[in-house]
Scaffold this active site. Sequence first.
Site, PDB file in Angstrom:
ATOM      1  N   GLY A  46       0.809  -1.208   0.060  1.00  0.00           N
ATOM      2  CA  GLY A  46       0.076  -0.034  -0.252  1.00  0.00           C
ATOM      3  C   GLY A  46       0.552   1.224  -0.379  1.00  0.00           C
ATOM      4  O   GLY A  46       0.234   2.445  -0.401  1.00  0.00           O
ATOM      5  N   GLU A 100       4.512   3.533   6.033  1.00  0.00           N
ATOM      6  CA  GLU A 100       3.254   2.793   6.549  1.00  0.00           C
ATOM      7  C   GLU A 100       1.904   3.783   5.787  1.00  0.00           C
ATOM      8  O   GLU A 100       2.588   5.122   5.719  1.00  0.00           O
ATOM      9  CB  GLU A 100       2.801   2.928   7.697  1.00  0.00           C
ATOM     10  CG  GLU A 100       3.255   1.128   7.955  1.00  0.00           C
ATOM     11  CD  GLU A 100       2.499  -0.109   7.149  1.00  0.00           C
ATOM     12  OE1 GLU A 100       1.794   0.316   6.635  1.00  0.00           O
ATOM     13  OE2 GLU A 100       2.353  -0.605   8.186  1.00  0.00           O
ATOM     14  N   ASP A 101       1.588   3.038   4.656  1.00  0.00           N
ATOM     15  CA  ASP A 101       0.342   3.959   4.071  1.00  0.00           C
ATOM     16  C   ASP A 101      -0.564   4.428   5.217  1.00  0.00           C
ATOM     17  O   ASP A 101      -1.304   5.404   5.352  1.00  0.00           O
ATOM     18  CB  ASP A 101      -0.402   3.082   3.534  1.00  0.00           C
ATOM     19  CG  ASP A 101      -0.514   1.620   3.754  1.00  0.00           C
ATOM     20  OD1 ASP A 101      -0.235   0.953   4.784  1.00  0.00           O
ATOM     21  OD2 ASP A 101      -0.844   0.881   3.119  1.00  0.00           O
ATOM     22  N   ASP A 104      -4.188   1.280  11.894  1.00  0.00           N
ATOM     23  CA  ASP A 104      -5.488   1.378  11.667  1.00  0.00           C
ATOM     24  C   ASP A 104      -5.698   0.108  13.367  1.00  0.00           C
ATOM     25  O   ASP A 104      -5.781   1.661  14.049  1.00  0.00           O
ATOM     26  CB  ASP A 104      -5.820  -0.095  10.460  1.00  0.00           C
ATOM     27  CG  ASP A 104      -7.463  -0.329  10.945  1.00  0.00           C
ATOM     28  OD1 ASP A 104      -8.261   0.382  11.831  1.00  0.00           O
ATOM     29  OD2 ASP A 104      -8.031  -1.062  10.356  1.00  0.00           O
ATOM     30  N   PHE A 153     -12.994   2.506   6.243  1.00  0.00           N
ATOM     31  CA  PHE A 153     -12.974   2.486   5.394  1.00  0.00           C
ATOM     32  C   PHE A 153     -12.598   3.258   4.217  1.00  0.00           C
ATOM     33  O   PHE A 153     -12.947   4.011   3.921  1.00  0.00           O
ATOM     34  CB  PHE A 153     -13.222   0.953   4.598  1.00  0.00           C
ATOM     35  CG  PHE A 153     -12.698  -0.037   3.947  1.00  0.00           C
ATOM     36  CD1 PHE A 153     -11.085  -0.834   4.082  1.00  0.00           C
ATOM     37  CD2 PHE A 153     -12.322   0.079   2.149  1.00  0.00           C
ATOM     38  CE1 PHE A 153     -10.229  -1.702   3.770  1.00  0.00           C
ATOM     39  CE2 PHE A 153     -11.144  -0.707   2.077  1.00  0.00           C
ATOM     40  CZ  PHE A 153     -10.557  -0.899   2.284  1.00  0.00           C
ATOM     41  N   VAL A 154     -10.964   3.276   3.402  1.00  0.00           N
ATOM     42  CA  VAL A 154     -10.631   4.186   2.565  1.00  0.00           C
ATOM     43  C   VAL A 154      -9.757   3.346   2.086  1.00  0.00           C
ATOM     44  O   VAL A 154      -9.636   2.090   1.520  1.00  0.00           O
ATOM     45  CB  VAL A 154      -9.611   5.025   3.234  1.00  0.00           C
ATOM     46  CG1 VAL A 154     -10.707   5.818   3.816  1.00  0.00           C
ATOM     47  CG2 VAL A 154      -8.409   4.686   3.962  1.00  0.00           C
ATOM     48  N   ASP A 160      -6.056  -0.180  -1.521  1.00  0.00           N
ATOM     49  CA  ASP A 160      -7.169  -1.461  -2.466  1.00  0.00           C
ATOM     50  C   ASP A 160      -8.101  -1.422  -1.931  1.00  0.00           C
ATOM     51  O   ASP A 160      -8.117  -1.485  -0.094  1.00  0.00           O
ATOM     52  CB  ASP A 160      -6.290  -2.178  -2.793  1.00  0.00           C
ATOM     53  CG  ASP A 160      -6.680  -3.754  -1.769  1.00  0.00           C
ATOM     54  OD1 ASP A 160      -5.500  -3.308  -0.655  1.00  0.00           O
ATOM     55  OD2 ASP A 160      -6.272  -4.939  -1.884  1.00  0.00           O
ATOM     56  N   ARG A 166      -5.649   0.806  -6.415  1.00  0.00           N
ATOM     57  CA  ARG A 166      -4.410   1.190  -5.542  1.00  0.00           C
ATOM     58  C   ARG A 166      -4.034   2.535  -6.655  1.00  0.00           C
ATOM     59  O   ARG A 166      -3.097   3.477  -6.516  1.00  0.00           O
ATOM     60  CB  ARG A 166      -3.778   0.266  -6.015  1.00  0.00           C
ATOM     61  CG  ARG A 166      -3.813  -0.962  -4.832  1.00  0.00           C
ATOM     62  CD  ARG A 166      -2.711  -1.576  -4.581  1.00  0.00           C
ATOM     63  NE  ARG A 166      -2.692  -2.904  -4.205  1.00  0.00           N
ATOM     64  CZ  ARG A 166      -2.440  -3.159  -2.172  1.00  0.00           C
ATOM     65  NH1 ARG A 166      -2.893  -2.072  -2.097  1.00  0.00           N
ATOM     66  NH2 ARG A 166      -2.852  -4.551  -2.640  1.00  0.00           N
TER      67      ARG A 166
HETATM   68  P1  5GP Z   1      -3.533  -2.798  10.859  1.00  0.00           P
HETATM   69  O1  5GP Z   1      -2.067  -3.682  11.612  1.00  0.00           O
HETATM   70  O2  5GP Z   1      -2.797  -1.203  11.637  1.00  0.00           O
HETATM   71  O3  5GP Z   1      -4.278  -2.537  11.654  1.00  0.00           O
HETATM   72  O4  5GP Z   1      -3.615  -2.607   9.664  1.00  0.00           O
HETATM   73  C1  5GP Z   1      -2.124  -2.020   8.791  1.00  0.00           C
HETATM   74  C2  5GP Z   1      -2.876  -2.296   7.342  1.00  0.00           C
HETATM   75  O5  5GP Z   1      -4.598  -3.070   7.026  1.00  0.00           O
HETATM   76  C3  5GP Z   1      -2.881  -1.514   6.312  1.00  0.00           C
HETATM   77  O6  5GP Z   1      -1.098  -1.262   5.949  1.00  0.00           O
HETATM   78  C4  5GP Z   1      -3.578  -1.425   5.036  1.00  0.00           C
HETATM   79  O7  5GP Z   1      -2.612  -2.574   4.696  1.00  0.00           O
HETATM   80  C5  5GP Z   1      -4.767  -2.337   5.658  1.00  0.00           C
HETATM   81  N1  5GP Z   1      -5.877  -1.526   6.123  1.00  0.00           N
HETATM   82  C6  5GP Z   1      -6.454  -1.053   7.724  1.00  0.00           C
HETATM   83  N2  5GP Z   1      -7.159   0.423   7.253  1.00  0.00           N
HETATM   84  C7  5GP Z   1      -7.513  -0.137   5.457  1.00  0.00           C
HETATM   85  C8  5GP Z   1      -8.761   1.213   5.129  1.00  0.00           C
HETATM   86  O8  5GP Z   1      -9.048   1.975   5.614  1.00  0.00           O
HETATM   87  N3  5GP Z   1      -8.390   0.692   3.646  1.00  0.00           N
HETATM   88  C9  5GP Z   1      -7.421   0.129   3.087  1.00  0.00           C
HETATM   89  N4  5GP Z   1      -7.618   0.125   1.674  1.00  0.00           N
HETATM   90  N5  5GP Z   1      -6.337  -0.567   3.958  1.00  0.00           N
HETATM   91  C10 5GP Z   1      -6.677  -0.799   4.983  1.00  0.00           C
END
Ligand code: 5GP
Length: 177
Positions: A46, A100-101, A104, A153-154, A160, A166
């Site tokens: 991402g 990092e993108d 969450d 969710f975005v 993606d 993407r």
């Molecule tokens: P975390 O481990 O912080 O819960 O999640 C990290 C990963 O979950 C991000 O790098 C991404 O790939 C995915 N992710 C979390 N929230 C979103 C969202 O709103 N949209 C998308 N497309 N991916 C997300």
Amino acid sequence: MVKVPDRYFRPYISSEEIQQAVEHIALEIGRAFEGECPLFLVILNGSFMFAADLMRYLPIDCEICFVKVKSYSGMSSMGVVEELIGIDVPLRNRPVIVVEDIVDTGHTLNAILNQIAHQQPSQIRVACLLHKAEATQYPLHLDYVGFEIPNKFVLGYGLDYDGLGRNYNEIYQLDED
Ligand code: 5GP
């Protein structure tokens, strides 16, 4: 609105706003790391667009390495284990900036930071484009954040849904209506 592939998303953060935020982060990093040649560790998939724009605005020398998080079910009670693969340069005694993108729950970044710390860089900083503070379950320090966003969710600008979206220049939010 865009339909990807079966859900509707509405425009949320424009390309101009993203570019402004990315430039701001790049200039801040440039000031903080002048003369230090930091190593950027970009977490795929991402973050590829964010990283590419960040590099374009960065006013200092740097190195960049693209890494992936491999998730598998561990034998321990911890459940899913996140392993970082693709680091092909030594991190010891050098400043590292994780790119990092989106953060969450923070689970992925927390695991990544623990693994990097083992390699004893001189400093570890985190640059993330988006942060869902309400969803984050770990006490993470995020040094450079583009946008604080609600727990929705975005997609777009590297992110993606079901493998799609993407390539969009702007960020869209899931339309829940
Ligand atoms: P975390 O481990 O912080 O819960 O999640 C990290 C990963 O979950 C991000 O790098 C991404 O790939 C995915 N992710 C979390 N929230 C979103 C969202 O709103 N949209 C998308 N497309 N991916 C997300």
